[in-house]
Scaffold this active site. Structure first.
Site, PDB file in Angstrom:
ATOM      1  N   THR A   1      -8.913   6.258  -2.791  1.00 45.94           N
ATOM      2  CA  THR A   1     -10.242   5.719  -3.089  1.00 45.94           C
ATOM      3  C   THR A   1     -11.277   6.830  -2.956  1.00 45.94           C
ATOM      4  O   THR A   1     -12.340   6.762  -3.576  1.00 45.94           O
ATOM      5  CB  THR A   1     -10.614   4.566  -2.134  1.00 45.94           C
TER       6      THR A   1
ATOM      7  N   LYS B   1      -9.787  13.690   3.553  1.00 43.51           N
ATOM      8  CA  LYS B   1      -8.875  12.548   3.619  1.00 43.51           C
ATOM      9  C   LYS B   1      -7.994  12.781   4.835  1.00 43.51           C
ATOM     10  O   LYS B   1      -8.032  13.870   5.421  1.00 43.51           O
ATOM     11  CB  LYS B   1      -8.013  12.459   2.356  1.00 43.51           C
ATOM     12  N   ARG B   2      -7.201  11.778   5.264  1.00 43.34           N
ATOM     13  CA  ARG B   2      -6.275  12.022   6.369  1.00 43.34           C
ATOM     14  C   ARG B   2      -5.391  13.229   6.052  1.00 43.34           C
ATOM     15  O   ARG B   2      -5.070  13.479   4.881  1.00 43.34           O
ATOM     16  CB  ARG B   2      -5.400  10.777   6.601  1.00 43.34           C
TER      17      ARG B   2
ATOM     18  N   LYS C   1     -14.882   7.857  -5.066  1.00 43.19           N
ATOM     19  CA  LYS C   1     -16.199   8.152  -4.487  1.00 43.19           C
ATOM     20  C   LYS C   1     -16.717   9.483  -5.013  1.00 43.19           C
ATOM     21  O   LYS C   1     -17.900   9.630  -5.333  1.00 43.19           O
ATOM     22  CB  LYS C   1     -16.111   8.182  -2.958  1.00 43.19           C
TER      23      LYS C   1
ATOM     24  N   HIS D   1       0.793  -1.232   0.000  1.00 40.10           N
ATOM     25  CA  HIS D   1       0.000   0.000   0.000  1.00 40.10           C
ATOM     26  C   HIS D   1       0.821   1.275   0.000  1.00 40.10           C
ATOM     27  O   HIS D   1       0.238   2.365  -0.018  1.00 40.10           O
ATOM     28  CB  HIS D   1      -0.940   0.036   1.208  1.00 40.10           C
TER      29      HIS D   1
ATOM     30  N   LYS E   1      -0.312  14.598   0.971  1.00 39.40           N
ATOM     31  CA  LYS E   1      -1.623  14.848   0.357  1.00 39.40           C
ATOM     32  C   LYS E   1      -1.833  16.346   0.074  1.00 39.40           C
ATOM     33  O   LYS E   1      -2.742  16.728  -0.651  1.00 39.40           O
ATOM     34  CB  LYS E   1      -2.729  14.310   1.261  1.00 39.40           C
TER      35      LYS E   1
HETATM   36  C1  LIG Z   1     -12.580   6.844   1.303  1.00 38.39           C
HETATM   37  C2  LIG Z   1     -12.183   7.276   2.647  1.00 38.39           C
HETATM   38  C3  LIG Z   1     -10.852   7.584   2.924  1.00 38.39           C
HETATM   39  C4  LIG Z   1      -9.771   7.530   1.875  1.00 38.39           C
HETATM   40  O1  LIG Z   1      -9.700   8.780   1.226  1.00 38.39           O
HETATM   41  P1  LIG Z   1      -8.478   9.141   0.252  1.00 38.39           P
HETATM   42  O2  LIG Z   1      -8.944  10.421  -0.363  1.00 38.39           O
HETATM   43  O3  LIG Z   1      -8.376   8.038  -0.745  1.00 38.39           O
HETATM   44  O4  LIG Z   1      -7.273   9.285   1.092  1.00 38.39           O
HETATM   45  C5  LIG Z   1     -10.526   7.984   4.200  1.00 38.39           C
HETATM   46  N1  LIG Z   1     -11.459   8.072   5.165  1.00 38.39           N
HETATM   47  C6  LIG Z   1     -12.759   7.792   4.936  1.00 38.39           C
HETATM   48  C7  LIG Z   1     -13.743   7.938   6.037  1.00 38.39           C
HETATM   49  C8  LIG Z   1     -13.165   7.378   3.669  1.00 38.39           C
HETATM   50  O5  LIG Z   1     -14.460   7.083   3.461  1.00 38.39           O
END
Ligand SMILES: *Cc1c(COP(=O)(O)O)cnc(C)c1O
Length: 833
Positions: free
Chosen positions: A671, A563-564, A675, A372, A569
């Site tokens: 991911t 995101k985190r 979404k 990952h 990022k």
């Molecule tokens: C999808 C998701 C992530 C991952 O987000 P990235 O933009 O891919 O880092 C992190 N936290 C939650 C709650 C998510 O649903």
């Protein structure tokens, strides 16, 4: 029906506990309220009703769960085991209702009882058993495995405290303990009969057995018991109901207690407390923090329990041990479960007396590994003394695996000592460390990255020598997300529009979204599309106001980065752009800028000072910009607290623009980007992770690309990145950094953001300033496109239309075919005795 409980026996044809009709559901809800909650309707709280409904839904899953287990045993089906230290499953009730196909019936049954389904849904606690993307991926994969009718078990840890709740005080992140189990968890089925023992510490003894063979006995210093806690995972509109099996640690029934005196009694209790500590809390770092003994203990604990469980099930099927790889496949979600390589060898060799070579063959054919991350600081290694102290037998096995492996490498590359040192399972360059990614790779028959670019870089960088040695073992499986949760459940307006336009069935064949492209320019369809988005933005606007007090205009462009929080990022790049726009508007108040609302969300690891400072900066900017009369509402900045799956449900569907701006080469896949796309957001992004594939699918004209490529990032770094030169050459950028440094966003405190500005100007490995100008320019294109409403709507529709590839169903099919060699098994509910 008036909702008063009836104590008569059921009169309807449908059984109360399994019937899917309104009437049966209603009876079961009331029965559960009385029989399980010991409450009656007149005094029941919304939480009581939530529990009663959840138990009614669970009843319906149990029928399916039993049929599923029964069929797997009877059919001798091969089972996919997904081993992951994290499963960020999110709230279960809404998803289970959708997958069982009883959402409307449940709504009606509740209405008859004077209750509102949406209110009950909002009561559910989030099971925050993960940090972010990696844990959420595991959860999406469970949904797809069940939906595709693949026999599967998710194996992980039942943390008593999941990821902390985030509060914002004075602009800073404050961590609050997550007490998700406080009011009970209706989905969990405790299985005290499924329990295993796991040893720690102590020493090993070697002996020769009766037949003259070398044997090793491990005498652990202490033993912990793992008990299975199952969560049912129903597939969408199928009868399959797999399990997520999480291990809870308990003290071993202590015979120490038999001969205790007062002192020993406390010692025994202390040991009990220590054992229970194992599954107490999730480590809140998105990437591992070095050297935490308890974390290694957690990993070994859940891996050992899971492997023992697989062997128990194998025996239950009446199969001999060498059939393990034919009956089970185990996917390691990152290196967290990679100790499985050594533990399976230990069980086979020490406990089952399987000869080493046979055991090695079984192990390798059973296991496969998903990488990952390429970030060197995130590659998991363990100091030798710590490892040896906690797992003395496992380190011996790792040394033996390494000895045999390096012998093979030496034969293949005679005299290449540098290669031997690079590939060794033990890093001997300084104090010795065990390299978990190497262990996982050597012990697996397949290794995969999580997006095309990531898999390529994996083969070229961190696992290069291994890819050269075993090219056939390397794969790519681009991540995916489940459209059931992230479209049907979280965006019912869009789901309805798709049902009307495409007919049902798109959610299990997401490539069918392509048919939307035909309507991309249809004015009437565009109007409906916009009204769905508008309604979602109104919902988010209301949530923002209640969570933060900030009033935002749902007509503004919703520009979202959730995101985190991580330097790679680059939330701070986004922040620099906001300050740029703020300064422009202050200078030219008449500028005809379309209103934008910038929404951020995400947790920072509690020990990650720079990430916490980025949160403070965003909140500092919000404080100044939102109330500035010169800005007049044209810029709004919101930090939405406590980003989690529950909040994600209403955030992704409300986005116009998705920020995917990581330094190229650093985000393995992402991911969140998928979404957003599914829900009709346009992406502004770098050539990183799955962004590349998103752009390929939707076309360059429907994607706002900017920034250095991964190759260019590496070249700039090789030649020496001098960020100050970018600032010197760009007056706007210089002024932005000066304003941040001046205390303008920190209530006059000139020190607060100094570490951040210094970092950007002098030692930033993530090249924020190098991408600044390109980012600002691309944001101008976004603004331009936004003003052309039909054009923007067309682009939005096309983003959803070409999101089909990013269904986790596609990803799971690829795992099944390329890596697991496993096929679906249909579950029928008929003829159950
Ligand atoms: C999808 C998701 C992530 C991952 O987000 P990235 O933009 O891919 O880092 C992190 N936290 C939650 C709650 C998510 O649903």
């Amino acid at each position: 029906m008036d909702g008063t409980p009836t104590f008569e026996s059921p009169t309807s044809a449908e059984p109360a506990r399994s019937g899917l009709g309104v009437e049966a559901l209603q009876r079961d809800i009331v029965d559960n309220l009385i029989c399980l909650q010991a409450r009656y309707p007149e005094i029941a709280t919304p939480h009581d009703w939530y529990m009663a409904l959840a138990y009614a839904v669970r009843d319906r899953m149990m029928t399916r769960r039993v049929a599923t287990t029964h069929t797997y045993v009877a059919r001798d089906a091969k089972v996919a085991c997904y081993l992951s230290a994290e499963f960020l499953i999110g709230p279960q009730l809404g998803n289970n209702l959708i997958n069982l196909g009883i959402e409307n019936n449940a709504r009606e049954a509740l209405q008859a009882l004077g209750l509102d389904l949406d209110e009950l849904l909002s009561i559910e606690e989030e099971p925050g058993l993960g940090n972010g993307g990696l844990g959420r991926l595991a959860a999406c994969y469970l949904d797809s495995l069940s939906t595709l009718e693949i026999p599967a078990i998710g194996y992980g840890i039942r943390y008593e405290f999941g990821i902390f709740d985030q509060e914002i005080r004075d602009g800073w992140q404050v961590e609050v303990t997550d007490k998700w189990l406080q009011k009970g968890n209706p989905w969990e089925i405790l299985r005290p009969d499924v329990a295993f023992y796991v040893g720690f510490g102590g020493r090993t003894e070697s002996t020769t057995d009766d037949e003259g063979r070398f044997r090793v006995r491990w005498i652990p210093a202490y033993t912990v018991k793992g008990v299975a806690c199952d969560t049912p995972i129903p597939g969408f509109h199928v009868n399959t109901c797999n399990s997520l099996r999480l291990w809870k640690s308990e003290a071993v029934e202590s015979f120490d207690l038999q001969d205790f005196n007062a002192g020993d009694y406390y010692e025994a209790v202390h040991e009990k407390v220590q054992s229970e500590t194992l599954s107490k809390v999730l480590y809140p770092n998105d990437e591992p923090e070095a050297g935490k003994r308890l974390r290694l203990a957690q990993q070994y604990f859940f891996v050992s329990c899971s492997l023992q469980d697989m062997l128990r099930l194998l025996a239950l099927k009446g199969e001999p041990i060498d059939r393990l790889p034919d009956m089970f496949t185990a996917q390691l979600n990152d290196t967290h479960p990679s100790i499985a390589v050594a533990e399976l060898m230990r069980i086979l060799v020490d406990e089952r007396q399987v000869p080493w070579d046979d055991a090695w063959d079984i192990t390798r054919r059973t296991l496969s590994y998903t990488n990952h991350t390429l970030l060197p600081e995130a590659l998991e290694t363990w100091g030798l003394p710590l490892f040896q102290g906690l797992l003395p037998r496992l380190i011996e096995i790792i040394y033996e695996i390494n000895r045999r492996f390096l012998d093979d490498v030496r034969q293949r590359y005679p005299g290449d000592d540098a290669r031997i040192a690079r590939m060794s399972l033990i890093d001997e360059s300084g104090a010795k460390r065990v390299r978990m990614a190497h262990l996982a790779t050597v012990g697996s028959h397949a290794v995969n990255g999580v997006a095309a670019l990531h898999s390529k870089l994996l083969e070229e960088t961190v696992l290069r020598d291994f890819a050269e040695l075993w090219p056939e073992r390397f794969h790519n499986v681009t991540n995916g997300v489940t459209p059931r949760r992230f479209m049907m459940l979280s965006n019912p307006g869009l789901a309805k529009l798709l049902d009307d336009g495409l007919g049902e069935g798109w959610a299990t064949d997401l490539s069918r979204l392509r048919e939307l492209a035909e309507y991309a320019d249809d004015a009437a369809f565009q109007a409906r599309w916009r009204s769905v988005k508008q309604a979602n933005k109104q919902i988010l606007a209301a949530k923002i106001q209640s969570a933060t007090g900030v009033v935002v205009d749902p007509a503004a462009l919703f520009d979202i980065q959730v995101k985190r929080i991580h330097e790679y990022k680059r939330q701070h790049l986004n922040a620099l752009y906001i300050v740029t726009q703020y300064m422009r508007l202050r200078r030219e108040p008449q500028l005809p800028l379309a209103p934008r609302c910038f929404v951020f969300g995400g947790k920072a690891a509690p020990g990650y000072a720079m990430a916490k400072l980025i949160i403070r900066l965003i909140n500092g900017i919000a404080e100044v910009v939102n109330d500035d009369p010169a800005i007049n509402g044209r810029l709004k900045v919101v930090f939405f607290p406590d980003f989690n799956v529950k909040n994600a449900h209403f955030i992704y569907p409300a986005a116009d623009l998705s920020e995917q701006i990581s330094t190229a080469g650093k985000e393995a896949s992402g991911t969140g980007n998928m979404k957003f796309m599914m829900n009709g957001a346009l992406t502004i992004g770098t050539l990183d992770g799955a962004n590349i594939e998103i752009r390929e699918e939707v076309g360059d004209e429907n994607f706002f690309l900017f920034g250095l490529s991964a190759d260019e990032v590496e070249r700039v770094k090789r030649e020496g990145y001098r960020p100050a030169e970018y600032a010197n050459a760009n007056r706007k950028l210089r002024e932005v950094l000066e304003l941040i440094g001046s205390g303008h966003f920190s209530r006059g405190d000139r020190e607060m953001f100094r570490p951040l500005v210094d970092n950007l100007l002098h030692h930033d490995p993530f090249l924020v300033l190098a991408d600044y100008a390109a980012y600002v320019a691309r944001q101008e294109d976004v603004s331009l496109a936004w003003r052309d409403v039909p054009r923007w709507t067309r682009m939005s529709i096309l983003n959803t239309a070409y999101a089909g590839k990013f269904s986790s169903d596609r990803a799971i099919r690829e795992y099944c075919e390329q890596i697991w060699n496993i096929r679906p098994v249909k579950i029928s509910l008929e003829r159950r005795s």
